[in-house]
Design an enzyme around this catalytic site. Structure first.
Site, PDB file in Angstrom:
ATOM      1  N   SER A  22      88.561 -59.373   7.776  1.00  0.00           N
ATOM      2  CA  SER A  22      88.322 -58.079   7.614  1.00  0.00           C
ATOM      3  C   SER A  22      87.851 -57.609   9.111  1.00  0.00           C
ATOM      4  O   SER A  22      87.831 -56.345   9.503  1.00  0.00           O
ATOM      5  CB  SER A  22      87.073 -57.766   6.840  1.00  0.00           C
ATOM      6  OG  SER A  22      85.776 -58.356   7.478  1.00  0.00           O
ATOM      7  N   ASN A 109      75.099 -60.561   4.402  1.00  0.00           N
ATOM      8  CA  ASN A 109      75.074 -59.463   3.418  1.00  0.00           C
ATOM      9  C   ASN A 109      74.097 -58.502   3.775  1.00  0.00           C
ATOM     10  O   ASN A 109      74.183 -57.534   3.242  1.00  0.00           O
ATOM     11  CB  ASN A 109      74.413 -60.129   2.119  1.00  0.00           C
ATOM     12  CG  ASN A 109      75.316 -61.504   1.359  1.00  0.00           C
ATOM     13  OD1 ASN A 109      76.401 -61.382   2.072  1.00  0.00           O
ATOM     14  ND2 ASN A 109      75.065 -62.152   0.476  1.00  0.00           N
ATOM     15  N   THR A 154      88.983 -12.735  -9.651  1.00  0.00           N
ATOM     16  CA  THR A 154      88.804 -13.549 -10.666  1.00  0.00           C
ATOM     17  C   THR A 154      90.232 -13.717 -11.346  1.00  0.00           C
ATOM     18  O   THR A 154      90.943 -12.761 -11.448  1.00  0.00           O
ATOM     19  CB  THR A 154      87.769 -13.227 -11.865  1.00  0.00           C
ATOM     20  OG1 THR A 154      88.165 -12.019 -12.367  1.00  0.00           O
ATOM     21  CG2 THR A 154      86.454 -12.835 -11.271  1.00  0.00           C
ATOM     22  N   HIS A 155      90.397 -14.985 -11.895  1.00  0.00           N
ATOM     23  CA  HIS A 155      91.561 -15.262 -12.440  1.00  0.00           C
ATOM     24  C   HIS A 155      93.074 -14.959 -11.372  1.00  0.00           C
ATOM     25  O   HIS A 155      93.913 -14.464 -11.624  1.00  0.00           O
ATOM     26  CB  HIS A 155      91.893 -14.703 -13.520  1.00  0.00           C
ATOM     27  CG  HIS A 155      90.813 -14.661 -14.392  1.00  0.00           C
ATOM     28  ND1 HIS A 155      90.760 -15.612 -15.799  1.00  0.00           N
ATOM     29  CD2 HIS A 155      89.828 -14.070 -14.773  1.00  0.00           C
ATOM     30  CE1 HIS A 155      89.758 -15.753 -16.113  1.00  0.00           C
ATOM     31  NE2 HIS A 155      88.951 -14.647 -15.839  1.00  0.00           N
ATOM     32  N   SER A 276     109.100 -23.275  12.077  1.00  0.00           N
ATOM     33  CA  SER A 276     110.231 -23.876  11.432  1.00  0.00           C
ATOM     34  C   SER A 276     111.176 -24.476  12.362  1.00  0.00           C
ATOM     35  O   SER A 276     111.408 -23.891  13.449  1.00  0.00           O
ATOM     36  CB  SER A 276     110.416 -23.234  10.110  1.00  0.00           C
ATOM     37  OG  SER A 276     112.121 -23.487   9.832  1.00  0.00           O
ATOM     38  N   LYS A 282     109.536 -18.080  10.932  1.00  0.00           N
ATOM     39  CA  LYS A 282     108.414 -18.786  10.485  1.00  0.00           C
ATOM     40  C   LYS A 282     107.191 -19.056  11.330  1.00  0.00           C
ATOM     41  O   LYS A 282     107.309 -19.246  12.426  1.00  0.00           O
ATOM     42  CB  LYS A 282     108.770 -20.053   9.670  1.00  0.00           C
ATOM     43  CG  LYS A 282     109.687 -20.125   8.455  1.00  0.00           C
ATOM     44  CD  LYS A 282     109.416 -19.272   7.443  1.00  0.00           C
ATOM     45  CE  LYS A 282     108.131 -19.824   6.508  1.00  0.00           C
ATOM     46  NZ  LYS A 282     108.617 -21.228   5.918  1.00  0.00           N
ATOM     47  N   ASN A 284     103.869 -20.878  10.081  1.00  0.00           N
ATOM     48  CA  ASN A 284     103.228 -21.424   8.745  1.00  0.00           C
ATOM     49  C   ASN A 284     101.964 -22.002   8.998  1.00  0.00           C
ATOM     50  O   ASN A 284     101.297 -22.529  10.038  1.00  0.00           O
ATOM     51  CB  ASN A 284     104.129 -22.703   8.448  1.00  0.00           C
ATOM     52  CG  ASN A 284     105.588 -22.399   8.136  1.00  0.00           C
ATOM     53  OD1 ASN A 284     105.831 -21.235   7.397  1.00  0.00           O
ATOM     54  ND2 ASN A 284     106.469 -23.262   8.274  1.00  0.00           N
ATOM     55  N   GLU A 289      97.158 -26.196   5.306  1.00  0.00           N
ATOM     56  CA  GLU A 289      97.644 -26.779   4.167  1.00  0.00           C
ATOM     57  C   GLU A 289      97.294 -28.338   4.325  1.00  0.00           C
ATOM     58  O   GLU A 289      97.138 -29.163   3.391  1.00  0.00           O
ATOM     59  CB  GLU A 289      99.246 -26.835   4.454  1.00  0.00           C
ATOM     60  CG  GLU A 289      99.654 -25.493   3.983  1.00  0.00           C
ATOM     61  CD  GLU A 289     101.198 -25.210   4.133  1.00  0.00           C
ATOM     62  OE1 GLU A 289     102.134 -25.117   3.327  1.00  0.00           O
ATOM     63  OE2 GLU A 289     101.421 -25.379   5.484  1.00  0.00           O
ATOM     64  N   TYR A 316      75.386 -59.615  -4.066  1.00  0.00           N
ATOM     65  CA  TYR A 316      76.488 -59.556  -3.393  1.00  0.00           C
ATOM     66  C   TYR A 316      77.862 -60.253  -3.951  1.00  0.00           C
ATOM     67  O   TYR A 316      77.678 -61.353  -4.225  1.00  0.00           O
ATOM     68  CB  TYR A 316      76.311 -59.926  -1.915  1.00  0.00           C
ATOM     69  CG  TYR A 316      77.608 -59.956  -0.821  1.00  0.00           C
ATOM     70  CD1 TYR A 316      77.873 -58.690  -0.211  1.00  0.00           C
ATOM     71  CD2 TYR A 316      78.524 -60.947  -0.846  1.00  0.00           C
ATOM     72  CE1 TYR A 316      79.035 -58.602   0.429  1.00  0.00           C
ATOM     73  CE2 TYR A 316      79.710 -60.804  -0.080  1.00  0.00           C
ATOM     74  CZ  TYR A 316      79.962 -59.589   0.576  1.00  0.00           C
ATOM     75  OH  TYR A 316      81.151 -59.433   1.396  1.00  0.00           O
ATOM     76  N   GLN A 321      83.352 -56.117   0.162  1.00  0.00           N
ATOM     77  CA  GLN A 321      84.178 -55.778   1.727  1.00  0.00           C
ATOM     78  C   GLN A 321      85.024 -54.613   1.575  1.00  0.00           C
ATOM     79  O   GLN A 321      85.158 -54.272   2.609  1.00  0.00           O
ATOM     80  CB  GLN A 321      84.716 -57.124   2.028  1.00  0.00           C
ATOM     81  CG  GLN A 321      85.494 -57.193   3.232  1.00  0.00           C
ATOM     82  CD  GLN A 321      85.919 -58.195   3.678  1.00  0.00           C
ATOM     83  OE1 GLN A 321      84.893 -59.133   4.143  1.00  0.00           O
ATOM     84  NE2 GLN A 321      87.090 -58.705   3.765  1.00  0.00           N
ATOM     85  N   LYS A 324      84.509 -50.692   3.281  1.00  0.00           N
ATOM     86  CA  LYS A 324      84.561 -50.102   4.634  1.00  0.00           C
ATOM     87  C   LYS A 324      85.776 -49.261   4.758  1.00  0.00           C
ATOM     88  O   LYS A 324      85.280 -47.989   5.432  1.00  0.00           O
ATOM     89  CB  LYS A 324      84.610 -51.267   5.547  1.00  0.00           C
ATOM     90  CG  LYS A 324      83.125 -51.881   5.844  1.00  0.00           C
ATOM     91  CD  LYS A 324      83.155 -53.118   6.690  1.00  0.00           C
ATOM     92  CE  LYS A 324      82.291 -54.003   5.961  1.00  0.00           C
ATOM     93  NZ  LYS A 324      82.564 -54.424   4.432  1.00  0.00           N
TER      94      LYS A 324
HETATM   95  N1  ARG Z   1      82.729 -59.135   5.782  1.00  0.00           N
HETATM   96  C1  ARG Z   1      81.652 -59.248   4.841  1.00  0.00           C
HETATM   97  C2  ARG Z   1      81.701 -57.801   4.108  1.00  0.00           C
HETATM   98  O1  ARG Z   1      82.125 -56.911   4.715  1.00  0.00           O
HETATM   99  C3  ARG Z   1      80.280 -59.364   5.374  1.00  0.00           C
HETATM  100  C4  ARG Z   1      79.478 -60.307   4.429  1.00  0.00           C
HETATM  101  C5  ARG Z   1      80.001 -61.523   4.110  1.00  0.00           C
HETATM  102  N2  ARG Z   1      79.144 -62.180   3.155  1.00  0.00           N
HETATM  103  C6  ARG Z   1      79.600 -63.347   2.614  1.00  0.00           C
HETATM  104  N3  ARG Z   1      78.724 -63.722   1.648  1.00  0.00           N
HETATM  105  N4  ARG Z   1      80.719 -63.825   2.694  1.00  0.00           N
HETATM  106  O2  ARG Z   1      81.638 -57.685   3.063  1.00  0.00           O
END
Ligand code: ARG
Length: 464
Positions: A22, A109, A154-155, A276, A282, A284, A289, A316, A321, A324
């Site tokens: 990751s 974790n 409205t509408h 454009s 144009k 725009n 948008e 966990y 993971q 993120k």
């Molecule tokens: N890269 C892991 C995550 O973002 C970190 C936690 C890893 N923990 C584990 N027990 N493998 O979730």
């Protein structure tokens, strides 16, 4: 380097490393990871795992790593599993075996929960500031055209006349709720998880309150299993971001329409529009948008994390993971869209005569007339019928409200009085709506003042 391995006879396969790593995205958490680890080093001194000298050496090594991480080379060639592993490897490169103590009584974790909270808290503060800028831009735009009358819809049909500032204040309210919502999210993010261990609570008697103070958290978490399992705070942020995007998108939609040739009320600044490649005439509304378009990414992030979390066994699981990238994506799109919206609002010019004419050409005054009849004793249902007939008669003969004289009005229905004819002017009927929250001119002045006071309060909140 790995943070594990003793129990294995063979290393991970190339495909598994490639699939599970990751670092290419969670490297974004490096500042948070280092900050958390520095606080953790101080906590380790508190439980006598580190001496004061060792703690000082680690803390300054972390400082150096943070500085080094600013450079473009830092991540080149790194194959660590995640950012936490990378930081510990870099630490080891600097301080040798002393680095082996940093993870005492700590799990990734809880570390990942901490890092996301620290990072997200900053993102929230940024979004809050951008919301404040946008609310201010709306107030400034309202102040520029205090008396402009526009049809409210409205509408997507002309409904009743409102003041332009009243319309803008509707968006102020939405963004004010967004501001409050994101502060509520912040309160749930701003809780310190360290000391939870992998799931069962750390085996070392850390002073968790001291760690919370050290890292600027308002409180500490209550349950170690919950910490490992919980991503509610991330979902809260994604929901708050999504709701803000809904508001931004609806504003964008309005203004795309209002700035079209068909409406012609608004002129967007040259700086927020584009031309454009083929059609020379144009101009725009791409900025708007794109704001509307970016909603897909933010709503997608919310459903992505919902689906990831649903049905995960306590506590966990590596699935988590996947939290993120949706978070990063949503935070980036949110701040980008807020910034863009603010620039559009600052750039916009209203041609007040055009919406005023649109209001006068239509029957936005119909409700005002019906209510005048009701005020004069005609039961509202009958008043509604009378005005409905007046509108039907007018539209079938191509007449506008201005075509009706007081005499003609009274002749049309004896329930009308000559004085009621002034309500054929959209700006007159508005004066009956001085109720709090209504578009009456005095009510709107009061609402603008109140909005400014609230904005000042938001500024104070954001500073803390
Ligand atoms: N890269 C892991 C995550 O973002 C970190 C936690 C890893 N923990 C584990 N027990 N493998 O979730």
């Amino acid at each position: 380097m790995k943070l594990w391995g003793g129990r294995f006879e063979e290393g991970p396969s190339e495909v598994f490393e490639r699939f599970s790593g990751s670092l290419h995205f969670d490297r974004r958490l490096i500042d948070a990871d280092i900050r958390g680890s520095q606080a953790f080093a101080r906590a380790l001194e508190g439980v006598k795992i580190l001496t004061a000298a060792e703690r000082a050496e680690l803390v300054s090594a972390f400082d150096a790593i943070r500085d080094q991480a600013r450079g473009s080379e830092f991540f080149n060639g790194a194959t660590d599993e995640d950012v936490h592993t990378l930081v510990i490897r870099k630490l080891k490169e600097r301080v040798g075996s002393l680095a082996d103590k940093i993870h005492t009584g700590r799990s990734r974790n809880e570390q990942v929960s901490l890092d996301i909270r620290l990072w997200l808290r900053d993102e929230i503060d940024r979004a809050a500031e951008l919301l404040i800028n946008l609310m201010l831009a709306l107030i400034v735009c309202a102040d520029r055209y205090p008396n402009a009358v526009v049809p409210g819809y409205t509408h997507m049909r002309r409904a009743q006349a409102v003041l332009w500032p009243h319309y803008l204040l509707a968006y102020f309210e939405m963004f004010a709720r967004d501001f409050e919502r994101i502060q509520e999210t912040r309160a749930r993010v701003n809780v310190m998880p360290l000391g939870s261990g992998a799931l069962a609570g750390s085996g070392f008697p850390f002073d968790r309150e001291a760690m919370a103070r050290d890292l600027g958290f308002a409180s500490v978490t209550n349950n170690s299993m919950d910490v490992s399992a919980d991503r509610d705070f991330a979902l809260d942020f994604l929901y708050a971001a999504s709701t803000t995007m809904v508001h931004l998108s609806r504003l964008a939609e309005d203004w795309i329409l209002y700035s079209s040739e068909e409406f012609g009320w608004l002129e967007l600044g040259d700086g927020v529009t584009s031309g454009s490649s083929l059609m020379p005439q144009k101009k725009n509304p791409d900025s708007l948008e794109l704001i509307r378009g970016k909603c897909g990414r933010v709503f997608g992030s919310l459903s992505s994390l919902f689906v990831t979390m649903k049905g995960l066994p306590t506590t966990y699981n590596r699935d988590m993971q996947e939290d993120k990238e949706p978070l990063f994506e949503a935070a980036d799109q949110l701040s980008g869209s807020l910034e863009m919206a603010c620039a559009v609002v600052e750039s916009v010019r209203l041609y007040p005569e055009r919406p005023a004419a649109a209001a006068e050409m239509s029957w936005v005054v119909a409700t005002d007339l019906a209510e005048a009849l009701a005020r004069n004793g005609t039961p509202f249902h009958q008043a509604h019928q009378i005005v409905g007939r007046l509108v039907l008669e007018s539209v079938s003969h191509g007449r506008t409200p201005a075509d009706w004289t007081p005499d003609a009005l009274v002749k049309f229905a004896p329930e009308f009085t000559p004085e009621m004819a002034k309500l054929l002017q959209p700006s007159e009927g508005m004066k009956t709506r001085e109720i709090r929250g209504g578009t009456g001119p005095n009510a709107v002045v009061a609402a603008l003042g109140e909005a400014e006071t609230r904005l000042e309060r938001f500024r104070q909140m954001a500073k803390k």
